[in-house]
Motif scaffolding. Structure first.
Motif, short mmCIF file in Angstrom:
data_model
loop_
_atom_site.label_atom_id
_atom_site.label_comp_id
_atom_site.label_asym_id
_atom_site.label_seq_id
_atom_site.Cartn_x
_atom_site.Cartn_y
_atom_site.Cartn_z
N UNK A 15 0.61 -1.10 -0.14
CA UNK A 15 -0.08 0.13 -0.17
C UNK A 15 0.72 1.19 0.09
N UNK A 16 0.31 2.40 0.26
CA UNK A 16 1.09 3.70 0.41
C UNK A 16 2.58 3.61 1.04
N UNK A 17 2.50 2.94 2.41
CA UNK A 17 3.88 2.94 2.93
C UNK A 17 4.85 2.00 2.10
N UNK A 18 4.26 0.85 1.81
CA UNK A 18 5.20 -0.04 1.01
C UNK A 18 5.86 0.54 -0.06
N UNK A 19 4.88 1.25 -0.82
CA UNK A 19 5.36 1.83 -2.06
C UNK A 19 6.49 2.80 -1.98
N UNK A 20 6.36 3.48 -0.65
CA UNK A 20 7.44 4.49 -0.23
C UNK A 20 8.68 3.97 0.03
N UNK A 21 8.37 2.81 0.95
CA UNK A 21 9.91 2.26 1.44
C UNK A 21 10.49 1.23 0.86
N UNK A 22 9.79 0.57 -0.20
CA UNK A 22 10.50 -0.52 -1.00
C UNK A 22 11.74 0.07 -1.91
N UNK A 65 -5.46 5.90 -4.08
CA UNK A 65 -4.40 5.59 -5.06
C UNK A 65 -3.14 6.08 -4.50
N UNK A 66 -1.81 5.63 -5.13
CA UNK A 66 -0.61 5.89 -4.39
C UNK A 66 0.16 6.66 -5.74
N UNK A 67 1.18 7.34 -5.19
CA UNK A 67 1.99 7.99 -6.08
C UNK A 67 3.44 7.50 -5.73
N UNK A 68 4.45 7.22 -6.74
CA UNK A 68 5.57 6.58 -6.29
C UNK A 68 6.56 7.31 -6.97
N UNK A 69 8.06 6.97 -6.51
CA UNK A 69 9.07 7.37 -7.20
C UNK A 69 9.98 6.02 -7.65
N UNK A 70 9.72 5.23 -8.50
CA UNK A 70 10.73 4.28 -8.87
C UNK A 70 9.97 2.93 -8.35
N UNK A 71 8.82 3.07 -8.03
CA UNK A 71 8.43 1.59 -7.34
C UNK A 71 8.33 0.53 -8.28
N UNK A 72 7.78 0.55 -9.43
CA UNK A 72 7.84 -0.61 -10.19
C UNK A 72 9.17 -0.95 -10.70
N UNK A 73 10.15 -0.03 -11.08
CA UNK A 73 11.36 -0.17 -11.42
C UNK A 73 12.11 -1.06 -10.42
#
Ligand SMILES: Cc1cc2nc3c(=O)[nH]c(=O)nc-3n(C[C@H](O)[C@H](O)[C@H](O)COP(=O)(O)OP(=O)(O)OC[C@H]3O[C@@H](n4cnc5c(N)ncnc54)[C@H](O)[C@@H]3O)c2cc1C
Length: 547
Positions: free
Chosen positions: A194-201, A337-345
């Protein structure tokens, strides 16, 4: 003198207002009620410092997902004039510094008691006072009780057998240690995307030896387009700030991204793809506003969901991993919804593995490993990014009792019942900020908080002036509001996802859509109409003692 000595009341010397929680909401209440309205206020906070979400969520990568400029208080030109954000989305330490600056500027700490968790609040009908107990045995009393306990503050820890036997480190993103956690060269498992996982990963992947991501439900995420603000950016923000603030106040979402009034289905495929591409490259969280019907029409929503899934396929090299990361079971936007920086990559890195725990659920933890039904993963660190018992968790964990000793837990047994999201029948003079029945998490929460604080301050002051300081939601008004909130949700796609808006994140929690889905603008108007109509729906009386 300790902070405690300075701030607490006793049952014999009640304060006007007891505020529980010292996050953005609690601090705004204290400043407004004390400094603008002249009320005596005491704030009780469980944490060892102020800041709420921004005190507790210290995990690497934690930052706001709404532009910092918009995710900040609007009440003070003095504060605005002396504060500059360094990044588009400020990181947790910067937001916490901002909160400390506010506390210093308005001398807030003198009325805040830290390190005390409220365990019980009981309404004394003889005295028309709230009597509030802390986990340290302290007791305070006050005429009004305002729960500023946060929509995302009751931490959810999965009930995994054997966690206590794990010899490595166990962390939760929402209760991250203050001291630096050394993850260099470690085998780390993150549970939750979720939002936190997407930021920390993406933040920890480059430093750990091995990262195993355990995902139950994939999330729709769009690029944050995060950047460092330049002097020119800041100068431009400063110039437009008053107008920007006013726009946000009157907007439906509290976001500075303009909402497109057009339907996704009234344009050609080419036009729609081009517009999505443009929004993808700038809008961040506002991508959800690309078309007006994304949250009300499944066919319209499918166009955005397909676009995002296409982008995930482009960003992730391995098609099987891309497929696992692509949500297919609920509409885009129906979960926050989430926003990310490089999560999928991040999943293209050789040291990162994705594990689908919807297919092979987690079953147990042993001394050295995390086990799913099919495999064992040896780890040094387990990170729970499993979120919160959202919206009602922090209100139901303490034992709150209203008229006749009725527990709030009982009144809300089938889901939260509120009038305007602010008050509950049978609980006189108790109010909630950014809670269920209000727009809360469906927009920029800061804008909601400030609206609630203004409304409550006016309600309390006008009731006191009329010598009717006991304010209680009428049961009929509460029932009508709950029906209204339900109706607003019925017209949306929100009901199609097992989200925390619906209570689906906690087993056994009533499945009721909790936030007000009509938008901030309409909500504000409805509150203004209630106030203009003599606070229709609130019964206002003198105290039992006739005051
Ligand atoms: C990591 C993260 C990022 C977020 N980013 C955004 C964002 O970008 N934009 C946005 O709009 N929203 C965001 N949110 C939502 C966030 O909840 C709100 O924006 C806002 O911070 C809520 O402020 P608050 O003061 O209402 O609650 P909180 O900040 O949660 O503060 C509540 C406080 O109450 C205290 N408390 C709770 N129960 C008790 C008790 N029984 N006794 C004593 N104290 C108690 C808690 O310790 C906490 O400090 C985010 C949430 C998280 C977790």
């Amino acid at each position: 003198m300790t902070q405690r000595d300075r701030t607490t009341s006793s049952p014999d010397s009640p304060v006007d207002v007891i505020v529980v929680g010292a996050g953005f909401a609690g601090l705004a209440l204290l400043r407004s009620f004390r400094d603008e309205r002249g009320l005596t206020v005491t704030v009780i906070e469980a944490g060892d410092d102020i800041g709420g979400v921004w005190y507790w969520n210290r995990y690497p990568g934690a930052r706001c997902d709404v532009d910092s400029t918009d995710y900040s208080y609007s009440f003070s030109p003095e504060l605005d004039a002396t504060w500059d954000w360094t990044e588009r989305y400020a990181a947790q330490p910067e937001i916490l510094s901002y909160i400390h600056r506010v506390a210093e500027l308005y001398d807030l700490r003198r009325d805040i008691t830290l390190g005390v968790r409220v365990t019980e609040a009981v309404y004394d009908e003889q005295a028309d006072l709230w009597v509030v107990r802390g986990d340290d045995g302290s007791v305070v009393s006050g005429r009004y009780l305002v729960m500023a306990t946060g929509c995302l503050s009751a931490v959810k820890r999965p009930d995994l057998p054997g966690v206590e036997d794990f010899t490595g480190t166990v962390l939760h993103t929402a209760d991250w240690p203050k001291d630096k956690v050394d993850l260099v060269g470690k085998r780390v498992g993150v549970i939750g995307t979720g939002s936190s996982g997407i930021q920390v990963i993406p933040e920890i992947a480059p430093v750990v030896a091995e990262l195993v991501v355990f995902q139950r439900t994939p999330t729709f995420s769009v690029p944050a387009h995060h950047y460092v603000l330049t002097d020119a950016d800041r100068a431009a923000i400063r110039t437009e700030l008053p107008a920007r603030r006013e726009r946000l106040r009157r907007s439906s979402t509290g976001l500075s991204v303009p909402a497109n009034p057009r339907s996704a289905l009234e344009v050609t495929d080419e036009e729609r793809q081009a517009y999505y591409e443009e929004q993808w490259n700038s809008a961040g969280f506002g991508f959800l506003l690309a078309y007006s019907d994304l949250l009300i029409d499944q066919a319209a929503n499918d166009t955005a969901a397909d676009f995002i899934r296409g982008k995930i396929a482009e960003r992730v090299d391995d098609p099987a991993t891309a497929a696992l990361l692509s949500p297919r079971t609920y509409p885009y936007g129906a979960k926050r919804p989430c926003v990310d920086t490089g999560f999928y990559e991040t999943f293209n890195r050789p040291n990162v593995t994705l594990v689908d725990i919807s297919a092979s659920p987690l079953v147990k933890v042993t001394e050295t490993s995390l086990h799913t039904t099919t495999s064992e993963y040896g780890l040094d660190v387990i990170v729970f990014a499993t979120g919160f018992d959202a919206m009602t968790g922090s209100l139901l964990r303490p034992d709150i009792r209203g008229r006749g000793g009725q527990p709030l837990r009982q009144h809300w047994a089938s889901g939260p019942l509120t009038y305007l999201g602010l008050a509950s029948a049978g609980f006189p003079n108790m109010f909630v900020v950014a809670g269920p029945g209000s727009p809360s998490l469906l927009g920029n929460v800061m804008v909601s908080i400030e609206q609630h604080v203004e409304f409550l301050a006016d309600l309390i002051m006008s009731s006191r002036a009329a010598k009717t300081p006991v304010i209680e939601a009428e049961p009929e008004a509460e029932a009508a509001w709950v029906a209204h909130v339900n109706r607003l949700a019925q017209g949306t796609l929100y009901l199609a996802a097992a989200s925390y808006y619906l209570g689906a994140e906690v087993p056994g929690k009533p499945r009721v859509f909790m936030p007000y889905a009509g938008g901030l603008r309409r909500y504000r108007r409805e509150c203004e109409e209630v106030a203009a109509d003599g606070y229709r729906g609130f019964r206002r009386t003198s105290t039992a003692e006739g005051n």
